[in-house]
Every structure is written in structure tokens, then in C-alpha cells.
Design an enzyme around this catalytic site. Structure first.
Site, PDB file in Angstrom:
ATOM      1  N   ARG A   1       0.767  -1.106   0.038  1.00 31.85           N
ATOM      2  CA  ARG A   1       0.169  -0.080   0.162  1.00 31.85           C
ATOM      3  C   ARG A   1       0.793   1.360  -0.102  1.00 31.85           C
ATOM      4  NH1 ARG A   1      -5.053   1.604   3.583  1.00 31.85           N
ATOM      5  NH2 ARG A   1      -5.899   0.241   2.127  1.00 31.85           N
TER       6      ARG A   1
ATOM      7  N   HIS B   1      -7.652   0.728  -6.267  1.00 31.10           N
ATOM      8  CA  HIS B   1      -7.835  -0.033  -4.905  1.00 31.10           C
ATOM      9  C   HIS B   1      -8.516  -1.415  -5.382  1.00 31.10           C
ATOM     10  CE1 HIS B   1      -7.887  -1.236  -0.921  1.00 31.10           C
ATOM     11  NE2 HIS B   1      -8.774  -0.342  -0.261  1.00 31.10           N
TER      12      HIS B   1
ATOM     13  N   GLN C   1     -10.242  -3.896  -2.732  1.00 31.03           N
ATOM     14  CA  GLN C   1     -11.455  -3.479  -1.964  1.00 31.03           C
ATOM     15  C   GLN C   1     -12.795  -3.687  -3.076  1.00 31.03           C
ATOM     16  OE1 GLN C   1     -12.194  -1.416   1.071  1.00 31.03           O
ATOM     17  NE2 GLN C   1     -14.321  -2.287   0.137  1.00 31.03           N
TER      18      GLN C   1
ATOM     19  N   ASP D   1     -17.172   7.237  -1.012  1.00 30.17           N
ATOM     20  CA  ASP D   1     -15.981   7.045  -0.316  1.00 30.17           C
ATOM     21  C   ASP D   1     -15.488   8.682   0.143  1.00 30.17           C
ATOM     22  OD1 ASP D   1     -13.257   6.571   0.397  1.00 30.17           O
ATOM     23  OD2 ASP D   1     -12.481   6.487  -1.523  1.00 30.17           O
TER      24      ASP D   1
ATOM     25  N   CYS E   1     -16.115   1.971   1.137  1.00 27.63           N
ATOM     26  CA  CYS E   1     -14.886   1.060   1.425  1.00 27.63           C
ATOM     27  C   CYS E   1     -14.573   1.164   2.968  1.00 27.63           C
ATOM     28  CB  CYS E   1     -14.158   1.534   0.393  1.00 27.63           C
ATOM     29  SG  CYS E   1     -13.524   3.181   0.613  1.00 27.63           S
TER      30      CYS E   1
ATOM     31  N   ARG F   1     -13.411  -8.228   2.561  1.00 25.66           N
ATOM     32  CA  ARG F   1     -12.182  -8.191   2.218  1.00 25.66           C
ATOM     33  C   ARG F   1     -11.345  -9.264   2.659  1.00 25.66           C
ATOM     34  NH1 ARG F   1      -9.856  -3.099   2.074  1.00 25.66           N
ATOM     35  NH2 ARG F   1      -8.219  -4.167   1.291  1.00 25.66           N
TER      36      ARG F   1
HETATM   37  N1  NVA Z   1      -9.914   6.671  -1.289  1.00 30.78           N
HETATM   38  C1  NVA Z   1      -9.343   6.357   0.206  1.00 30.78           C
HETATM   39  C2  NVA Z   1      -9.765   4.875   0.287  1.00 30.78           C
HETATM   40  C3  NVA Z   1      -9.372   4.470   1.546  1.00 30.78           C
HETATM   41  C4  NVA Z   1      -9.617   3.009   1.730  1.00 30.78           C
HETATM   42  C5  NVA Z   1      -8.029   7.054   0.257  1.00 30.78           C
HETATM   43  O1  NVA Z   1      -7.280   6.664  -0.634  1.00 30.78           O
HETATM   44  O2  NVA Z   1      -7.554   7.307   1.234  1.00 30.78           O
HETATM   45  N1   CP Z   2     -11.183   0.232   3.042  1.00 27.55           N
HETATM   46  C1   CP Z   2      -9.847   0.146   3.416  1.00 27.55           C
HETATM   47  O1   CP Z   2      -8.791  -0.220   2.587  1.00 27.55           O
HETATM   48  O2   CP Z   2      -9.692   0.326   4.627  1.00 27.55           O
HETATM   49  P1   CP Z   2      -8.217   0.459   5.419  1.00 27.55           P
HETATM   50  O3   CP Z   2      -7.410   1.780   4.882  1.00 27.55           O
HETATM   51  O4   CP Z   2      -8.358   0.582   6.714  1.00 27.55           O
HETATM   52  O5   CP Z   2      -7.230  -0.461   4.926  1.00 27.55           O
END
Ligand code: NVA
Ligand code: CP
Length: 305
Positions: A102, A129, A132, A224, A264, A292
Site C-alpha cells: 500500500r 484499490h 476493495q 468514499d 470502502c 475483504r
Molecule cells: N480513497 C481512500 C480510500 C481508503 C480506503 C484513500 O485513498 O484514502
Molecule cells: N477500505 C480500506 O482499505 O480500509 P483501510 O484503509 O482501513 O485498510
């Protein structure tokens, strides 16, 4: 399939195989049937951003598959101090059987996958992502009994979630509508790729600035956060601009009567979604979060098994 970087890279058949395996592993887990498919294998998990769901579901999933998950915070490994992705990949492939990452730049994940001889799984970048959306499609299937022909509406920021949703819907045979404010539209290259995928699947992609047009008769309603990780400095401005894109009961009236609501997570109640929607009868957010685990087990079992 060596890696899972983007749902655009996999075939519709591969996507359905992952979902089917995820459902099977979920069923086995509920029945107490062990499935040590990755016994003796180790997954390195590189995080340069925060996580609750991704970290816990990958760690638990790897453990349930009989393998070992190794948490690698970028604060603690040399990558965070400037060691190259190339050297990191070449070293880690000598120890590990797979890498989950990540991070911010999508190009870093592509480079890691190109350099490493072991599978690489994208656990969120600024662009995509995919894990997800596998869970989201699995949840949709469980609640609707099908995927093909449903309408999936995403309301909000043209971000990593919007991008992966477009790719996932095209491959799974759903129509997809995305409503974003004018200056927060989806990435041009992703839109071009997605359009080609929708053309191939024969399903419809709607890109609009009008949330009502997007949500009209939708079977799945999704939003989101308006402020993704790394955008904290833009918070006040974004909250102002995105206000007309809030998913609330007024907007939800335009969706299909039995629409499900997904997010998400993490969610910010009172901003992108109101409490009555996210905590109301249409919401399936915790089934979604649970999935997930099952969807990613399918990914790990497929790539590393
Ligand atoms: N769009 C959000 C998704 C988090 C799971 C981010 O990138 O922070
Ligand atoms: N939805 C998601 O990826 O959550 P986290 O950021 O908690 O991993």
C-alpha cells in the site's frame, strides 16, 4: 496472472474465478473446514499509508491459509529512507513468497511487480484499490444474487475507488455511473481504459457531474471519503465543493427501492454520507468489510498457491 495490480489487467473469467474461490473459502471458514493452501509461505506487507481493514484482513487471511504475514512499515524498512524499489524487490524475493503493498505512487507498485520475481498485490495506491472492489463485487453478489446487468452508482471524488469500481464493473458485467464534481473527475487514462473495457463487455458507463443522474434506479450506491490519504491539506476546500455530492436520504430516493449502500471505509458521517444511510437498512458496509478477508484469501491462494 503473476500479480494483482489492477482489475483492468485481468480477464472477466479470472475475476469471476477469484470471486467464486472467495465465496468457497468463506463457506469453508464458516463450516470450520481448514484450508492451509499457503502452508509454510510468507507474505511481506509493505505499508507507507495507514490501514485498519487491509492490514488486519491480509494478516488474518494469510494466517488462515496456513502462511505467515510479515508487516513491513515503511517507517521501519530502508525503502522509507531511500533504498530503491529495484534493490528492495531483489532482496525481498529471496525471502518471501509474495508482497502486498500500500503506497502513494501507482508507478512504484508497477515497478515493484516488474522487478520482483514473486507475486505483488496492490493494496491501494493513489490511483487504484482493486482488492476493495473484489470484496465489493462479492458483497453485491451475495445481496443481489447476481452481478450481470445491475447498475452500480458511485457518487463523490474521482479517486482510487472510483477508478477500480469502473474497472471492476466492466469486467463483472455491471452498468456503472460515476458522479463527480467538475474539477474532481476520474483520471483520463483510467477512463480511456475503462471505456474500452465497457465496450468489450457491452455494458454502459455514465460519467456525469449530476449525482441524481448517476444514482437513478441504481442497485448499488457507493461513496468514499472526500479527503483521501495524502490530501489532508485540501480538506476544508474539498468539504465545501463536495457538499452537493453527499449521499443522504433525499438523494437515495432516486435509487432502486432495494438498493444496497456500500462504502470502502473509513467513513466520515455527516460529510460524504449521512448517518441514516450508512447506519440504515440499505447499508451492507460490515458485510463488505468482512469480505475483504475472503476475497483477498482468494487472491493470495491464486497467486501464491
Ligand atoms: N480513497 C481512500 C480510500 C481508503 C480506503 C484513500 O485513498 O484514502
Ligand atoms: N477500505 C480500506 O482499505 O480500509 P483501510 O484503509 O482501513 O485498510
Amino acid at each position: 496472472m503473476k500479480d494483482l495490480i489492477s482489475l483492468h489487467d485481468i480477464t472477466s473469467e479470472e475475476l469471476h474465478q477469484l470471486l467464486t474461490l472467495g465465496l468457497k473459502l468463506k463457506d469453508e471458514l464458516k463450516k470450520g473446514i481448514p484450508h492451509p493452501i499457503l502452508k509454510g509461505k510468507t507474505l511481506g506487507m509493505i505499508f507507507t499509508k495507514s490501514s485498519t481493514r487491509t492490514r488486519v484482513s491480509f494478516e488474518v487471511g494469510m494466517t488462515q491459509l496456513g502462511g505467515y504475514p510479515l508487516f513491513l512499515s515503511s517507517n521501519d524498512i530502508q525503502l522509507g529512507r531511500g533504498e530503491t524499489i529495484h534493490d528492495t524487490a531483489k532482496v525481498l524475493e529471496r525471502y518471501l513468497d509474495g508482497i502486498m503493498i500500500r503506497t502513494y505512487a501507482h508507478s512504484d507498485v508497477i515497478e515493484l511487480a516488474e522487478e520482483a520475481d514473486i507475486p505483488v498485490i496492490n493494496a491501494l495506491t493513489d490511483l487504484l484499490h482493486p482488492c476493495q472492489v473484489l470484496a465489493d463485487l462479492m458483497t453485491t453478489y451475495e445481496h443481489k444474487g447476481k452481478l450481470e446487468g445491475l447498475k452500480f452508482a458511485y457518487i463523490g471524488d474521482g479517486n482510487n475507488m472510483a477508478h477500480s469500481i469502473m474497472y471492476g464493473c466492466a469486467k463483472a458485467g455491471l452498468d456503472c455511473a460515476i458522479a463527480t464534481p467538475k474539477d474532481y473527475q476520474c483520471d483520463d487514462e483510467v477512463v480511456e481504459n475503462a471505456k474500452a473495457d465497457f465496450k468489450a463487455s457491452g455494458r454502459e458507463l455514465i460519467l456525469t457531474e449530476d449525482p441524481i443522474e448517476a444514482i437513478k434506479n441504481a442497485d448499488v450506491v457507493y461513496t468514499d471519503t472526500w479527503v483521501s490519504m495524502g490530501q489532508e491539506a485540501e480538506k476544508a476546500e474539498r468539504q465545501k465543493i463536495f457538499t452537493p455530492y453527499q449521499v443522504n436520504s433525499e438523494l437515495f430516493k432516486h435509487a432502486s427501492d432495494d438498493a444496497i449502500f456500500m462504502h470502502c471505509l473509513p467513513a466520515y458521517r455527516g460529510f460524504e454520507v449521512t448517518e441514516d444511510i450508512i447506519d440504515g437498512p440499505h447499508s451492507v458496509i460490515f458485510d463488505e468489510a468482512e469480505n475483504r478477508l475472503h476475497a483477498q484469501k482468494a487472491v493470495m491462494a491464486t497467486l501464491m498457491g
